[in-house]
Design an enzyme around this catalytic site. Structure first.
Site, PDB file in Angstrom:
ATOM      1  N   LYS A  36      49.389  40.472  42.689  1.00 34.57           N
ATOM      2  CA  LYS A  36      49.385  41.924  42.937  1.00 34.57           C
ATOM      3  C   LYS A  36      48.729  42.268  44.272  1.00 34.57           C
ATOM      4  CE  LYS A  36      47.773  46.131  40.594  1.00 34.57           C
ATOM      5  NZ  LYS A  36      46.982  46.635  39.457  1.00 34.57           N
ATOM      6  N   ILE A  62      51.248  41.182  37.009  1.00 32.85           N
ATOM      7  CA  ILE A  62      51.645  40.415  35.810  1.00 32.85           C
ATOM      8  C   ILE A  62      52.098  41.329  34.675  1.00 32.85           C
ATOM      9  CG2 ILE A  62      50.333  38.257  36.146  1.00 32.85           C
ATOM     10  CD1 ILE A  62      48.212  39.427  34.173  1.00 32.85           C
ATOM     11  N   THR A 136      37.395  31.256  31.185  1.00 31.05           N
ATOM     12  CA  THR A 136      36.029  31.104  31.675  1.00 31.05           C
ATOM     13  C   THR A 136      35.074  30.687  30.564  1.00 31.05           C
ATOM     14  OG1 THR A 136      34.161  32.410  32.524  1.00 31.05           O
ATOM     15  CG2 THR A 136      35.820  33.622  31.330  1.00 31.05           C
ATOM     16  N   ASP A 137      33.955  30.098  30.954  1.00 28.82           N
ATOM     17  CA  ASP A 137      32.912  29.760  29.972  1.00 28.82           C
ATOM     18  C   ASP A 137      32.199  31.014  29.452  1.00 28.82           C
ATOM     19  OD1 ASP A 137      31.458  30.399  32.275  1.00 28.82           O
ATOM     20  OD2 ASP A 137      30.323  28.523  32.333  1.00 28.82           O
ATOM     21  N   GLU A 138      32.346  32.146  30.177  1.00 25.17           N
ATOM     22  CA  GLU A 138      31.588  33.344  29.789  1.00 25.17           C
ATOM     23  C   GLU A 138      31.999  33.899  28.427  1.00 25.17           C
ATOM     24  OE1 GLU A 138      30.834  36.298  32.703  1.00 25.17           O
ATOM     25  OE2 GLU A 138      30.654  34.849  34.323  1.00 25.17           O
ATOM     26  N   TYR A 162      33.924  42.170  31.475  1.00 23.92           N
ATOM     27  CA  TYR A 162      34.760  41.083  32.017  1.00 23.92           C
ATOM     28  C   TYR A 162      34.976  39.994  30.974  1.00 23.92           C
ATOM     29  CZ  TYR A 162      35.738  36.618  34.267  1.00 23.92           C
ATOM     30  OH  TYR A 162      36.264  35.386  34.563  1.00 23.92           O
ATOM     31  N   SER A 165      37.104  40.987  28.089  1.00 28.54           N
ATOM     32  CA  SER A 165      38.540  41.080  28.397  1.00 28.54           C
ATOM     33  C   SER A 165      39.158  39.686  28.497  1.00 28.54           C
ATOM     34  CB  SER A 165      38.771  41.885  29.685  1.00 28.54           C
ATOM     35  OG  SER A 165      38.285  41.186  30.814  1.00 28.54           O
ATOM     36  N   LYS A 166      38.405  38.721  29.028  1.00 26.85           N
ATOM     37  CA  LYS A 166      38.923  37.345  29.079  1.00 26.85           C
ATOM     38  C   LYS A 166      39.030  36.769  27.661  1.00 26.85           C
ATOM     39  CE  LYS A 166      39.812  35.089  32.184  1.00 26.85           C
ATOM     40  NZ  LYS A 166      41.087  34.923  32.938  1.00 26.85           N
ATOM     41  N   PRO A 217      20.086  39.111  48.098  1.00 25.10           N
ATOM     42  CA  PRO A 217      19.642  39.787  46.867  1.00 25.10           C
ATOM     43  C   PRO A 217      19.722  38.883  45.646  1.00 25.10           C
ATOM     44  CG  PRO A 217      21.883  40.450  47.421  1.00 25.10           C
ATOM     45  CD  PRO A 217      21.472  39.463  48.463  1.00 25.10           C
TER      46      PRO A 217
HETATM   47  P1  NAD Z   1      39.839  36.299  42.176  1.00 24.83           P
HETATM   48  O1  NAD Z   1      39.312  37.639  41.815  1.00 24.83           O
HETATM   49  O2  NAD Z   1      39.374  35.647  43.440  1.00 24.83           O
HETATM   50  O3  NAD Z   1      41.438  36.346  42.267  1.00 24.83           O
HETATM   51  C1  NAD Z   1      42.222  37.020  41.323  1.00 24.83           C
HETATM   52  C2  NAD Z   1      43.643  37.093  41.869  1.00 24.83           C
HETATM   53  O4  NAD Z   1      44.452  37.747  40.884  1.00 24.83           O
HETATM   54  C3  NAD Z   1      43.769  37.919  43.143  1.00 24.83           C
HETATM   55  O5  NAD Z   1      44.634  37.277  44.046  1.00 24.83           O
HETATM   56  C4  NAD Z   1      44.375  39.245  42.664  1.00 24.83           C
HETATM   57  O6  NAD Z   1      45.144  39.899  43.656  1.00 24.83           O
HETATM   58  C5  NAD Z   1      45.228  38.763  41.513  1.00 24.83           C
HETATM   59  N1  NAD Z   1      45.473  39.823  40.502  1.00 24.83           N
HETATM   60  C6  NAD Z   1      44.570  40.675  39.960  1.00 24.83           C
HETATM   61  N2  NAD Z   1      45.180  41.501  39.094  1.00 24.83           N
HETATM   62  C7  NAD Z   1      46.495  41.153  39.076  1.00 24.83           C
HETATM   63  C8  NAD Z   1      47.623  41.612  38.365  1.00 24.83           C
HETATM   64  N3  NAD Z   1      47.543  42.638  37.507  1.00 24.83           N
HETATM   65  N4  NAD Z   1      48.817  41.020  38.577  1.00 24.83           N
HETATM   66  C9  NAD Z   1      48.930  39.993  39.463  1.00 24.83           C
HETATM   67  N5  NAD Z   1      47.882  39.519  40.183  1.00 24.83           N
HETATM   68  C10 NAD Z   1      46.677  40.085  39.977  1.00 24.83           C
HETATM   69  O7  NAD Z   1      39.550  35.386  40.919  1.00 24.83           O
HETATM   70  P2  NAD Z   1      39.184  33.833  40.830  1.00 24.83           P
HETATM   71  O8  NAD Z   1      37.722  33.672  40.973  1.00 24.83           O
HETATM   72  O9  NAD Z   1      40.102  33.080  41.711  1.00 24.83           O
HETATM   73  O10 NAD Z   1      39.543  33.567  39.307  1.00 24.83           O
HETATM   74  C11 NAD Z   1      40.868  33.190  38.922  1.00 24.83           C
HETATM   75  C12 NAD Z   1      40.902  33.006  37.417  1.00 24.83           C
HETATM   76  O11 NAD Z   1      39.966  32.002  37.029  1.00 24.83           O
HETATM   77  C13 NAD Z   1      40.516  34.255  36.627  1.00 24.83           C
HETATM   78  O12 NAD Z   1      41.350  34.324  35.505  1.00 24.83           O
HETATM   79  C14 NAD Z   1      39.069  34.005  36.235  1.00 24.83           C
HETATM   80  O13 NAD Z   1      38.769  34.658  35.030  1.00 24.83           O
HETATM   81  C15 NAD Z   1      39.072  32.516  36.053  1.00 24.83           C
HETATM   82  N6  NAD Z   1      37.788  31.827  36.281  1.00 24.83           N
HETATM   83  C16 NAD Z   1      37.071  32.057  37.425  1.00 24.83           C
HETATM   84  C17 NAD Z   1      35.893  31.341  37.653  1.00 24.83           C
HETATM   85  C18 NAD Z   1      35.071  31.545  38.910  1.00 24.83           C
HETATM   86  O14 NAD Z   1      33.979  30.994  39.008  1.00 24.83           O
HETATM   87  N7  NAD Z   1      35.571  32.270  39.917  1.00 24.83           N
HETATM   88  C19 NAD Z   1      35.442  30.421  36.709  1.00 24.83           C
HETATM   89  C20 NAD Z   1      36.199  30.235  35.534  1.00 24.83           C
HETATM   90  C21 NAD Z   1      37.375  30.930  35.353  1.00 24.83           C
HETATM   91  O1  DAU Z   2      31.039  31.329  34.588  1.00 21.85           O
HETATM   92  C1  DAU Z   2      32.286  31.566  35.144  1.00 21.85           C
HETATM   93  C2  DAU Z   2      32.291  32.909  35.825  1.00 21.85           C
HETATM   94  O2  DAU Z   2      31.541  32.767  37.018  1.00 21.85           O
HETATM   95  C3  DAU Z   2      33.690  33.427  36.130  1.00 21.85           C
HETATM   96  O3  DAU Z   2      34.361  33.648  34.914  1.00 21.85           O
HETATM   97  C4  DAU Z   2      33.624  34.735  36.932  1.00 21.85           C
HETATM   98  O4  DAU Z   2      34.925  35.145  37.292  1.00 21.85           O
HETATM   99  C5  DAU Z   2      32.811  34.476  38.182  1.00 21.85           C
HETATM  100  O5  DAU Z   2      32.667  35.667  38.917  1.00 21.85           O
HETATM  101  C6  DAU Z   2      31.428  33.915  37.832  1.00 21.85           C
HETATM  102  O6  DAU Z   2      30.625  34.919  37.155  1.00 21.85           O
HETATM  103  P1  DAU Z   2      29.057  35.088  37.479  1.00 21.85           P
HETATM  104  O7  DAU Z   2      28.645  36.441  37.090  1.00 21.85           O
HETATM  105  O8  DAU Z   2      28.274  33.936  36.957  1.00 21.85           O
HETATM  106  O9  DAU Z   2      29.107  34.925  39.089  1.00 21.85           O
HETATM  107  P2  DAU Z   2      28.383  35.713  40.284  1.00 21.85           P
HETATM  108  O10 DAU Z   2      28.636  34.918  41.524  1.00 21.85           O
HETATM  109  O11 DAU Z   2      28.693  37.148  40.282  1.00 21.85           O
HETATM  110  O12 DAU Z   2      26.856  35.547  39.900  1.00 21.85           O
HETATM  111  C7  DAU Z   2      26.266  34.252  39.758  1.00 21.85           C
HETATM  112  C8  DAU Z   2      24.821  34.465  39.355  1.00 21.85           C
HETATM  113  O13 DAU Z   2      24.116  35.037  40.479  1.00 21.85           O
HETATM  114  C9  DAU Z   2      24.646  35.428  38.205  1.00 21.85           C
HETATM  115  O14 DAU Z   2      23.567  34.989  37.391  1.00 21.85           O
HETATM  116  C10 DAU Z   2      24.295  36.763  38.887  1.00 21.85           C
HETATM  117  C11 DAU Z   2      23.554  36.313  40.124  1.00 21.85           C
HETATM  118  N1  DAU Z   2      23.687  37.187  41.330  1.00 21.85           N
HETATM  119  C12 DAU Z   2      24.925  37.579  41.723  1.00 21.85           C
HETATM  120  C13 DAU Z   2      25.095  38.387  42.823  1.00 21.85           C
HETATM  121  C14 DAU Z   2      26.468  38.852  43.244  1.00 21.85           C
HETATM  122  C15 DAU Z   2      22.569  37.532  42.058  1.00 21.85           C
HETATM  123  O15 DAU Z   2      21.444  37.129  41.710  1.00 21.85           O
HETATM  124  N2  DAU Z   2      22.724  38.325  43.149  1.00 21.85           N
HETATM  125  C16 DAU Z   2      23.948  38.786  43.561  1.00 21.85           C
HETATM  126  O16 DAU Z   2      24.011  39.542  44.571  1.00 21.85           O
END
Ligand code: NAD
Ligand code: DAU
Length: 361
Positions: A36, A62, A136-138, A162, A165-166, A217
């Site tokens: 998207k 999607i 995700t593990d969350e 979040y 919803s997952k 931060p």
């Molecule tokens: P991201 O936010 O970087 O990317 C999400 C992508 O999905 C973007 O390109 C966005 O444009 C697209 N998107 C959003 N809504 C959409 C829609 N309605 N239709 C089509 N495309 C859409 O996310 P990410 O960190 O790359 O995570 C990808 C997947 O992996 C997610 O499902 C997330 O829950 C999962 N995940 C992420 C992590 C992490 O640490 N980042 C860990 C475990 C699982």
């Molecule tokens: O565990 C998997 C998940 O990891 C994925 O499902 C999510 O999509 C991904 O965003 C990530 O979630 P978190 O919340 O763990 O990630 P984030 O990088 O936002 O934060 C990591 C940790 O750092 C969390 O304990 C919050 C903290 N944090 C985050 C930000 C943005 C800070 O302390 N300061 C910050 O500014």
């Protein structure tokens, strides 16, 4: 007839683009990439393969049933890998709507179109087809300091909009296997890091702020624990599950790399001190403790025994090697960072950090 093509959704985001780039680099066949292009989706992440005939990009949601139907009819994919999601916990706290719309309703609509496509296939093709859902593990909630790591059998206890919803999307995927027989696979992965990570998330935010001379931060006291996996290792796990996972099964993915947030930020500062020393002092001097995330999960940890033992997957990177590669990638790609941090990103910084007592925009 099924083709060798796969469909990837969300392939312009952080993990999806790493996956698609690797898929083409490894000559795995055609990949049709539906995205998207929300604030988190970026075609620059796909610049290396923009001219490659094995990569087809489709700008769509999607949840757009007509677009998904047309794509399936045109390309006859043998598998779908669903990355598309709203992914940032803090954004889900300020505005959960988009999370329900994409992660729950969008996944439902995608599943419905895929089900119709799959049910029309001949039986042998039905059994070889795969729908892999990236989660995700969350969804498992939060661990206490001495709890064992999450196994696939842990109950779902999501705590943020979040993760709820997952969790809902994981349940829909599970139900489509049990009710209709759709050959689904679900992966539940820990925190990823690496190239193309959007700087709203901890690791790229800290690298970017450190280099810009801004505060780093840390929510609360920095003792929350995350389990970190280099993004290319997550991509190799997904390829492995797609190739050899058992339909209907879920696989936890992680690298046994638990770290407190403070440890992660200290490591980043120390690497930056070596790779890009400041005129005076250390990047650690920029660390600031700010108001905590509401409902902040204390600890995540993945028990990856199942994927390791049943599918023979192992990560290639340790945290030490992966984090240094990551810092170097950000140092070598300032234009990418400059582009993604212009525009909408500034509004997000004001919204998220002003209320925490910091002005980062
Ligand atoms: P991201 O936010 O970087 O990317 C999400 C992508 O999905 C973007 O390109 C966005 O444009 C697209 N998107 C959003 N809504 C959409 C829609 N309605 N239709 C089509 N495309 C859409 O996310 P990410 O960190 O790359 O995570 C990808 C997947 O992996 C997610 O499902 C997330 O829950 C999962 N995940 C992420 C992590 C992490 O640490 N980042 C860990 C475990 C699982
Ligand atoms: O565990 C998997 C998940 O990891 C994925 O499902 C999510 O999509 C991904 O965003 C990530 O979630 P978190 O919340 O763990 O990630 P984030 O990088 O936002 O934060 C990591 C940790 O750092 C969390 O304990 C919050 C903290 N944090 C985050 C930000 C943005 C800070 O302390 N300061 C910050 O500014």
């Amino acid at each position: 007839m099924l083709t060798e093509a796969i469909v990837v959704t969300g392939g312009a985001g952080f993990i999806g683009s790493n996956f698609v780039n690797a898929w083409v680099r490894l000559n795995q066949g055609k990949v049709v990439n539906l995205d998207k292009l929300t604030y988190a989706g970026n075609l620059e992440n796909l610049a290396d393969i923009s001219q490659d005939p094995e990569h087809v990009f489709i700008h769509a949601d999607i949840g757009d049933r007509a677009a998904v139907k047309a794509l399936l009819e045109t390309h006859h994919p043998r598998a779908i890998v669903n990355f598309a999601a709203e992914s940032h916990v803090d954004r889900s706290i300020y505005g959960p709507d988009a999370f329900i719309q994409t992660n729950v309703v969008g996944t439902f609509n995608l599943l419905e179109e895929v089900r119709a496509y799959w049910q029309a296939l001949p039986l042998d093709e039905q059994s070889s087809f795969r729908f892999l859902h990236v989660s995700t593990d969350e969804v498992y909630g939060s661990l206490g300091p001495n709890d064992p790591a999450f196994k696939e059998t842990n109950p779902y206890q999501p705590n943020s909009p979040y993760s709820a919803s997952k969790a809902a999307s994981d349940h829909l995927v599970r139900a489509y296997h049990h009710t209709y027989g759709l050959p689904t696979l679900t992966t539940n992965c820990s925190n990823n890091y690496g190239p193309y990570h959007f700087p709203e998330k901890l690791i790229p935010l800290v690298i970017h702020n450190a280099l810009s001379g801004k505060p780093l931060p840390i929510y609360g006291n920095g003792s929350n624990v995350r389990d970190w996996l280099y993004v290319e290792d997550h991509c190799s796990a997904i390829r492995q599950v797609l190739a050899t996972g058992q339909p209907g099964e879920t696989y936890n993915v992680g690298g046994w790399n638990e770290k407190t947030n403070l440890d992660v930020v200290h490591t980043l500062c120390d690497i930056l001190d070596q790779e890009r020393p400041k005129a005076q002092g250390s990047y650690r001097d920029q660390i600031t403790f700010v108001k905590d995330r509401p409902g902040h999960d204390l600890r995540y940890a993945i028990d990856a025994s199942k994927i390791e033992q049943e599918l023979g997957w192992k990560p290639q990177e340790t945290f030490e090697t992966g984090i240094r590669k990551t810092v170097r990638w950000y140092l070598e790609n300032p234009e990418w960072v400059a582009h993604v941090t212009s525009g909408e990103y500034q509004n997000w910084l004001s919204k998220n950090y002003q209320k925490r007592g910091e002005e980062l925009a």
